[in-house]
Motif scaffolding. Structure first.
Motif, short mmCIF file in Angstrom:
data_model
loop_
_atom_site.label_atom_id
_atom_site.label_comp_id
_atom_site.label_asym_id
_atom_site.label_seq_id
_atom_site.Cartn_x
_atom_site.Cartn_y
_atom_site.Cartn_z
N GLU A 181 40.95 18.91 -17.75
CA GLU A 181 41.20 19.10 -16.32
C GLU A 181 41.40 20.56 -15.93
OE1 GLU A 181 44.56 16.69 -15.54
OE2 GLU A 181 43.52 14.78 -15.82
N ARG A 182 41.45 21.45 -16.94
CA ARG A 182 41.67 22.86 -16.65
C ARG A 182 40.44 23.45 -15.96
NH1 ARG A 182 43.01 26.20 -21.80
NH2 ARG A 182 44.68 24.63 -21.84
N PRO A 183 40.61 24.21 -14.89
CA PRO A 183 39.46 24.80 -14.21
C PRO A 183 38.78 25.85 -15.08
CG PRO A 183 41.51 25.66 -13.30
CD PRO A 183 41.89 24.55 -14.24
N PRO A 184 37.53 26.15 -14.82
CA PRO A 184 36.83 27.17 -15.62
C PRO A 184 37.46 28.54 -15.45
CG PRO A 184 35.51 26.50 -13.72
CD PRO A 184 36.67 25.55 -13.78
N VAL A 185 37.34 29.35 -16.47
CA VAL A 185 37.94 30.68 -16.49
C VAL A 185 36.89 31.72 -16.13
CG1 VAL A 185 39.14 32.38 -17.94
CG2 VAL A 185 39.58 29.93 -18.25
N ASN A 186 37.31 32.72 -15.40
CA ASN A 186 36.42 33.79 -15.02
C ASN A 186 35.85 34.46 -16.28
OD1 ASN A 186 35.31 36.33 -14.11
ND2 ASN A 186 36.54 36.11 -12.25
N ARG A 187 34.56 34.65 -16.31
CA ARG A 187 33.92 35.21 -17.50
C ARG A 187 34.32 36.67 -17.75
NH1 ARG A 187 27.63 35.97 -15.46
NH2 ARG A 187 28.08 37.37 -13.71
N HIS A 188 34.87 37.32 -16.75
CA HIS A 188 35.30 38.71 -16.90
C HIS A 188 36.75 38.83 -17.38
CE1 HIS A 188 31.60 40.05 -14.98
NE2 HIS A 188 31.82 39.16 -14.03
N ASP A 189 37.46 37.71 -17.47
CA ASP A 189 38.83 37.74 -17.95
C ASP A 189 38.86 38.02 -19.45
OD1 ASP A 189 39.75 37.26 -15.47
OD2 ASP A 189 40.27 35.15 -15.79
N SER A 190 39.94 38.61 -19.90
CA SER A 190 40.12 38.85 -21.33
C SER A 190 40.35 37.52 -22.04
CB SER A 190 41.30 39.78 -21.57
OG SER A 190 41.59 39.88 -22.96
N ILE A 191 39.80 37.41 -23.24
CA ILE A 191 40.00 36.18 -24.02
C ILE A 191 41.45 36.06 -24.48
CG2 ILE A 191 39.43 37.21 -26.26
CD1 ILE A 191 37.96 34.62 -26.94
N ILE A 192 42.16 37.18 -24.53
CA ILE A 192 43.57 37.19 -24.90
C ILE A 192 44.41 37.29 -23.64
CG2 ILE A 192 45.38 38.39 -26.19
CD1 ILE A 192 43.26 39.42 -28.08
N THR A 193 45.14 36.25 -23.32
CA THR A 193 45.98 36.25 -22.14
C THR A 193 47.26 37.02 -22.40
OG1 THR A 193 47.13 34.21 -22.77
CG2 THR A 193 45.07 33.98 -21.53
N LYS A 194 48.02 37.30 -21.34
CA LYS A 194 49.28 38.02 -21.49
C LYS A 194 50.28 37.22 -22.32
CE LYS A 194 48.84 40.69 -17.22
NZ LYS A 194 49.41 41.00 -15.87
N GLN A 195 50.24 35.89 -22.15
CA GLN A 195 51.13 35.04 -22.94
C GLN A 195 50.79 35.14 -24.43
OE1 GLN A 195 53.73 32.62 -21.71
NE2 GLN A 195 54.22 33.04 -23.83
N MET A 196 49.50 35.08 -24.74
CA MET A 196 49.07 35.19 -26.14
C MET A 196 49.44 36.54 -26.72
SD MET A 196 45.31 33.45 -25.69
CE MET A 196 44.74 34.01 -27.28
N ASP A 220 43.71 15.67 -22.18
CA ASP A 220 43.45 15.51 -20.74
C ASP A 220 43.71 16.83 -20.00
OD1 ASP A 220 42.82 12.89 -21.19
OD2 ASP A 220 44.83 12.14 -20.74
N GLU A 221 44.77 17.55 -20.41
CA GLU A 221 45.08 18.82 -19.76
C GLU A 221 43.96 19.84 -19.95
OE1 GLU A 221 47.00 17.25 -21.83
OE2 GLU A 221 48.84 16.69 -20.77
N LEU A 222 43.36 19.85 -21.14
CA LEU A 222 42.26 20.78 -21.40
C LEU A 222 41.03 20.44 -20.58
CD1 LEU A 222 41.07 23.11 -23.08
CD2 LEU A 222 40.43 21.42 -24.80
#
Length: 225
Positions: free
Chosen positions: A40-55, A36-38
């Motif tokens: 409900e997650r809003p779409p991600v900007n296409r210009h964002d890196s696929i690797i987040t800072k947390q990852m 459900d969390e996935l």
């Protein structure tokens, strides 16, 4: 080669690691059902890196743990119990219990790290949803099962091919291997808590805000102010 020490991992060891990580693990992670969390997650900007800072933080932290542990155990192994099953056994080198442990620990770290890879946003309940994905459990438990078979049960047969000790490891050594393997779970949770603490201490205006693609309309760079 620089320090005149044989690499503890052979070609067959790396082939086995490649099989369980690039094939089995990818199938296991790809079989994760949507939550459900996935949804409900809003779409991600296409210009964002696929690797987040947390990852990125988790990847660097876990890799640092694994590399430092393997290098440390390669040189500092005198404290390990039962290194010699017989007085004529090699203390270190191919077909020794020392190198067998290094191979076993490295595999177990990857198996436990698969559970970390199920969540990428700093979640701590890494067991959540496992009951809804029997394929993941079959692959994970199956990998552990075959690792035990190779290192312990089939050791007399595979000792020449895998360069492992013909009598496998003692129960104390298995306990050490499992402890270091499960250490990847603790390391990632520590990294998650550190990042949460840093974000909590940051002023509100300085906290990074997730860029979200609009559901309708133009892309952010062309949207009029």
């Amino acid at each position: 080669a620089v320090v005149n020490i044989h690499c503890p991992l052979t070609v067959l060891h790396l082939l086995w690691l490649n099989l369980i990580m690039d094939s089995a693990a990818s199938i296991a992670l790809a079989s994760e059902p949507p939550t459900d969390e996935l949804l409900e997650r809003p779409p991600v900007n296409r210009h964002d890196s696929i690797i987040t800072k947390q990852m990125l933080m988790n990847m660097i932290g876990v890799a640092a743990y694994e590399v430092s542990l393997m290098v440390g155990l390669l040189y500092k192994y005198d404290w390990i119990p039962d290194l010699q099953a017989h007085p004529t056994d090699l203390v270190t080198g191919f077909k020794s219990r020392h190198y067998t442990m290094l191979f076993n620990i490295f595999v177990l770290m990857q198996v436990f790290n698969e559970y970390n890879s199920r969540f990428l946003r700093g979640e701590w309940k890494i067991w959540k949803g496992l009951n809804k994905n029997p394929l993941y459990l079959v692959i994970s438990i199956g990998t552990m099962f075959f690792q035990v078979i190779m290192v312990q049960v089939a050791a007399p047969v595979l000792t020449h091919a895998l360069k492992i000790h013909p009598e496998g490891l003692s129960w104390k050594q298995w306990l050490i291997c499992l402890m270091f393997g499960a250490g990847t779970l603790m390391v990632q949770q520590i990294l998650n808590r550190i990042r949460m603490l840093v974000l909590w201490l940051m002023p509100e205006e300085a906290k990074p805000k997730e860029e979200v693609m609009p559901l309708v309309g133009k892309s952010p760079e062309t949207t009029p102010e």
